[in-house]
Design an enzyme around this catalytic site. Structure first.
Site, PDB file in Angstrom:
ATOM      1  N   ARG A  92      63.354 -72.934  26.400  1.00 27.29           N
ATOM      2  CA  ARG A  92      62.513 -72.267  25.421  1.00 27.29           C
ATOM      3  C   ARG A  92      61.485 -73.224  24.820  1.00 27.29           C
ATOM      4  NH1 ARG A  92      59.559 -71.290  22.004  1.00 27.29           N
ATOM      5  NH2 ARG A  92      59.559 -69.768  20.325  1.00 27.29           N
ATOM      6  N   TYR A  93      61.912 -74.470  24.580  1.00 20.90           N
ATOM      7  CA  TYR A  93      61.035 -75.506  24.007  1.00 20.90           C
ATOM      8  C   TYR A  93      60.785 -76.555  25.083  1.00 20.90           C
ATOM      9  CZ  TYR A  93      62.807 -73.333  19.747  1.00 20.90           C
ATOM     10  OH  TYR A  93      63.143 -72.436  18.778  1.00 20.90           O
ATOM     11  N   ARG A  96      63.272 -79.703  25.436  1.00 20.72           N
ATOM     12  CA  ARG A  96      64.727 -79.610  25.549  1.00 20.72           C
ATOM     13  C   ARG A  96      65.164 -78.305  26.212  1.00 20.72           C
ATOM     14  NH1 ARG A  96      61.763 -78.974  21.021  1.00 20.72           N
ATOM     15  NH2 ARG A  96      62.737 -78.131  19.173  1.00 20.72           N
ATOM     16  N   CYS A 105      85.376 -69.929  24.277  1.00 20.78           N
ATOM     17  CA  CYS A 105      85.450 -70.681  23.025  1.00 20.78           C
ATOM     18  C   CYS A 105      86.909 -70.823  22.610  1.00 20.78           C
ATOM     19  CB  CYS A 105      84.697 -69.961  21.905  1.00 20.78           C
ATOM     20  SG  CYS A 105      82.918 -70.260  21.897  1.00 20.78           S
ATOM     21  N   CYS A 109      83.977 -66.964  16.343  1.00 18.00           N
ATOM     22  CA  CYS A 109      83.345 -66.832  15.028  1.00 18.00           C
ATOM     23  C   CYS A 109      82.802 -65.417  14.920  1.00 18.00           C
ATOM     24  CB  CYS A 109      82.182 -67.805  14.904  1.00 18.00           C
ATOM     25  SG  CYS A 109      82.632 -69.516  15.189  1.00 18.00           S
ATOM     26  N   CYS A 112      79.094 -65.032  15.449  1.00 17.30           N
ATOM     27  CA  CYS A 112      78.569 -65.509  16.735  1.00 17.30           C
ATOM     28  C   CYS A 112      77.222 -64.859  17.069  1.00 17.30           C
ATOM     29  CB  CYS A 112      79.551 -65.215  17.861  1.00 17.30           C
ATOM     30  SG  CYS A 112      78.972 -65.803  19.474  1.00 17.30           S
ATOM     31  N   ARG A 114      75.680 -65.479  19.982  1.00 15.12           N
ATOM     32  CA  ARG A 114      75.558 -65.350  21.429  1.00 15.12           C
ATOM     33  C   ARG A 114      76.650 -64.430  21.978  1.00 15.12           C
ATOM     34  NH1 ARG A 114      74.702 -70.850  23.242  1.00 15.12           N
ATOM     35  NH2 ARG A 114      72.475 -70.709  22.816  1.00 15.12           N
ATOM     36  N   ASP A 275      71.066 -65.140  12.408  1.00 13.25           N
ATOM     37  CA  ASP A 275      70.202 -64.439  13.358  1.00 13.25           C
ATOM     38  C   ASP A 275      70.438 -62.935  13.282  1.00 13.25           C
ATOM     39  OD1 ASP A 275      69.098 -66.819  14.425  1.00 13.25           O
ATOM     40  OD2 ASP A 275      70.909 -67.125  15.624  1.00 13.25           O
ATOM     41  N   ASP A 312      65.767 -68.798  13.109  1.00 17.37           N
ATOM     42  CA  ASP A 312      65.351 -68.617  14.501  1.00 17.37           C
ATOM     43  C   ASP A 312      64.786 -67.201  14.563  1.00 17.37           C
ATOM     44  OD1 ASP A 312      65.095 -69.327  17.201  1.00 17.37           O
ATOM     45  OD2 ASP A 312      67.028 -70.360  17.131  1.00 17.37           O
ATOM     46  N   LYS A 319      62.488 -71.434  16.279  1.00 19.65           N
ATOM     47  CA  LYS A 319      62.963 -71.950  14.997  1.00 19.65           C
ATOM     48  C   LYS A 319      61.803 -72.328  14.090  1.00 19.65           C
ATOM     49  CE  LYS A 319      67.341 -73.920  16.557  1.00 19.65           C
ATOM     50  NZ  LYS A 319      67.166 -73.701  17.999  1.00 19.65           N
TER      51      LYS A 319
HETATM   52  C1  LIG Z   1      67.876 -74.471  18.783  1.00 24.27           C
HETATM   53  C2  LIG Z   1      67.491 -74.584  20.190  1.00 24.27           C
HETATM   54  C3  LIG Z   1      67.186 -75.826  20.766  1.00 24.27           C
HETATM   55  C4  LIG Z   1      67.280 -77.117  19.994  1.00 24.27           C
HETATM   56  O1  LIG Z   1      66.364 -77.162  18.954  1.00 24.27           O
HETATM   57  P1  LIG Z   1      66.257 -78.445  18.014  1.00 24.27           P
HETATM   58  O2  LIG Z   1      65.348 -78.000  16.908  1.00 24.27           O
HETATM   59  O3  LIG Z   1      65.698 -79.559  18.833  1.00 24.27           O
HETATM   60  O4  LIG Z   1      67.640 -78.763  17.530  1.00 24.27           O
HETATM   61  C5  LIG Z   1      66.782 -75.844  22.070  1.00 24.27           C
HETATM   62  N1  LIG Z   1      66.670 -74.707  22.797  1.00 24.27           N
HETATM   63  C6  LIG Z   1      66.950 -73.509  22.280  1.00 24.27           C
HETATM   64  C7  LIG Z   1      66.799 -72.302  23.129  1.00 24.27           C
HETATM   65  C8  LIG Z   1      67.383 -73.402  20.959  1.00 24.27           C
HETATM   66  O5  LIG Z   1      67.673 -72.185  20.447  1.00 24.27           O
END
Ligand SMILES: *Cc1c(COP(=O)(O)O)cnc(C)c1O
Length: 361
Positions: A92-93, A96, A105, A109, A112, A114, A275, A312, A319
């Protein structure tokens, strides 16, 4: 597996520990679409059985309120499915990626986010899925961090986990890996020296431990020891708390939680707004109240103890940090007005433009 012993996973077992309230009693345990009950014995023992409003109980004991519909809520508000680039790999980003190592799990929770994936009986990722994800990471060098999550990555046995990490390391020895887990709170006995030694063996790049403690009482002596095993072996620990109604929507509780985390060398990283996931509305806190708590925490906590309050956004918006607007605006050209956490106004001015020069790159 040893650590799943004495799991509370039926209404009958639950009722032998707690006198169920009307709302808890009314949860439909036969509904196959609901997130099943799952409470490990360690977490169960932390619950005060005499208090029907116990903050730990609220996180793990289902109620009929999970079955209430909610307009606009979804099973995938973060559009994770759309951002899935390979089986179980969410990108998504740019910098990362997230790998859903397993849907299993140790603890379910009730908040949750997800639940479209959690406890869907798919099990751990296959060798093919891991190799495909690893190849994607090799092709996408803009990715600097990999989040191993699920489910809970630490439900995977040491040997299988070693193979998984090895496969990712073989393609990307330079990748920072986040181990995202609720295991220290849920079932700290899972965190053995052997596990940490195995992870430490892949030392070509750092690991970070990303944990979730939502209430100070979850920081049991065993939990603290479990996290310390990682930290003592050079793996820093960060905490992500979910802001939850009736659990931690209170400045005193959050202050104690954050200070206890810092005392135990765990950095409070995020405080998450809930969320918009189906079945979790009753656990969410209004944003106005969240902002009030964030402002109060900023007055009370050190910079080190202060988490970033974040939401988010639905429809995969991503986020966004949430904070009081300390910056009031630019009142004249280059003059900025602020209001500090104590409510006092101050002005700050920019350097004169004529003499400015940019830093050479
Ligand atoms: C939260 C999240 C991350 C990590 O985000 P950081 O702000 O770097 O902690 C990475 N990918 C997805 C899809 C996320 O929801």
């Amino acid at each position: 597996m040893r650590y799943t012993k004495a799991m509370i996973d039926t209404k009958e077992k639950l009722a032998s520990h707690l006198t169920l309230t009307q709302e808890e009693e009314a949860f439909d345990y036969t509904d196959r679409t609901a997130l099943p009950l799952k409470i490990p014995s360690h977490f169960m023992a932390l619950i005060n059985a005499d208090d029907p409003t116990d903050p730990l109980r609220r996180q793990v004991v289902p109620t009929i309120r999970e079955m209430e519909g909610e307009a606009g809520a979804s099973l995938d508000p973060l559009f994770e499915v759309e951002h899935t680039k390979r089986s179980r790999l969410i990108h998504r980003y740019a910098s990362r990626a997230v790998f859903l190592t397993t849907d299993v799990c140790a603890l379910h929770c009730r908040h949750c986010f997800r639940r479209r994936f959690t406890a869907t009986a798919q099990g751990a990722a296959s060798k093919e899925e891991i190799d495909e994800a690893a190849r994607y990471l090799a092709d996408h060098t803009e990715i600097t961090e990999l989040l191993l999550t699920g489910g809970d990555v630490l439900t995977i046995a040491d040997g299988a986990l070693e193979e998984m990490i090895g496969a990712f390391r073989a393609m990307r020895a330079d990748l920072v890996i986040r181990i995202c887990t609720r295991m220290p709170a849920a079932q700290p006995a899972r965190i053995t020296n052997a596990l940490v030694e195995m992870i430490k063996g892949f030392d070509s790049a750092p690991f970070y431990l990303m944990v979730q403690f939502n209430h100070p009482r979850e920081l049991s002596a065993e939990a603290i020891k479990a996290v310390a095993r990682f930290i003592d072996n050079g793996i820093p620990a960060m905490n992500q708390t979910v802001l939850l109604r009736g659990v931690n929507d209170d400045a005193d509780v959050l202050q104690e939680l954050c200070n206890s985390l810092v005392f135990n060398r765990i950095k409070p990283y995020y405080l998450f707004q809930g969320d918009l996931v189906e079945g979790t509305a009753h656990l969410r806190v209004p944003i106005a109240r969240g902002l009030e708590l964030e402002a109060e925490l900023r007055r009370r906590l050190s910079g080190l103890a202060m988490p970033t309050y974040a939401v988010d956004l639905p429809d995969g918006g991503g986020k966004v940090p949430l904070t009081t607007h300390y910056l009031r605006g630019e009142v004249q050209q280059g003059v900025w007005e602020f209001e500090n956490p104590e409510g006092e106004r101050r002005r700050y001015w920019d350097p004169p433009t004529d003499r400015s020069s940019s830093t050479p790159r």
